[in-house]
Write a protein that holds these residues in place. Sequence first.
Motif, PDB file in Angstrom:
ATOM      1  N   ARG A  64       0.840  -1.201   0.000  1.00 61.35           N
ATOM      2  CA  ARG A  64       0.000   0.000   0.000  1.00 61.35           C
ATOM      3  C   ARG A  64       0.878   1.256   0.000  1.00 61.35           C
ATOM      4  N   GLU A  65       1.856   1.286  -0.849  1.00 66.82           N
ATOM      5  CA  GLU A  65       2.800   2.399  -0.871  1.00 66.82           C
ATOM      6  C   GLU A  65       2.158   3.711  -1.308  1.00 66.82           C
ATOM      7  N   ILE A  66       1.081   3.650  -2.074  1.00 68.82           N
ATOM      8  CA  ILE A  66       0.489   4.872  -2.614  1.00 68.82           C
ATOM      9  C   ILE A  66      -0.017   5.782  -1.499  1.00 68.82           C
ATOM     10  N   ASN A  67      -0.510   5.227  -0.398  1.00 70.58           N
ATOM     11  CA  ASN A  67      -0.983   6.055   0.720  1.00 70.58           C
ATOM     12  C   ASN A  67       0.167   6.820   1.362  1.00 70.58           C
ATOM     13  N   LYS A  70       1.199   9.616  -1.078  1.00 68.15           N
ATOM     14  CA  LYS A  70       0.280  10.753  -1.035  1.00 68.15           C
ATOM     15  C   LYS A  70       0.521  11.598   0.209  1.00 68.15           C
TER      16      LYS A  70
END
Length: 93
Positions: A64-67, A70
Amino acid sequence: MFLEVLTAGIDVAATIPNPTPEQPPGTEGFTTILNWIAWAVIIMGVAGFLVSAGFLAFASFTGREINGFKGLIISLIVCILAISAGTIINVFV
């Protein structure tokens, strides 16, 4: 006729005064509070950056690197806006 109107507009624009802003007496406490708020925003932006970096490192194991990414971008934008708020306001005022 058009040139006369145009040159008259230039003369009127040349006579408009350009006042300089001056702090009213007794508002030193208000500027102190604004400085404290700016300091707190910068501290929260740096803390958000560090938390997001930690979350990014932890999220790399779960996919879940995108969190985390962001959060890093948002905290960088907050820090940039907090530091340049005075300059941005001077442009529009």
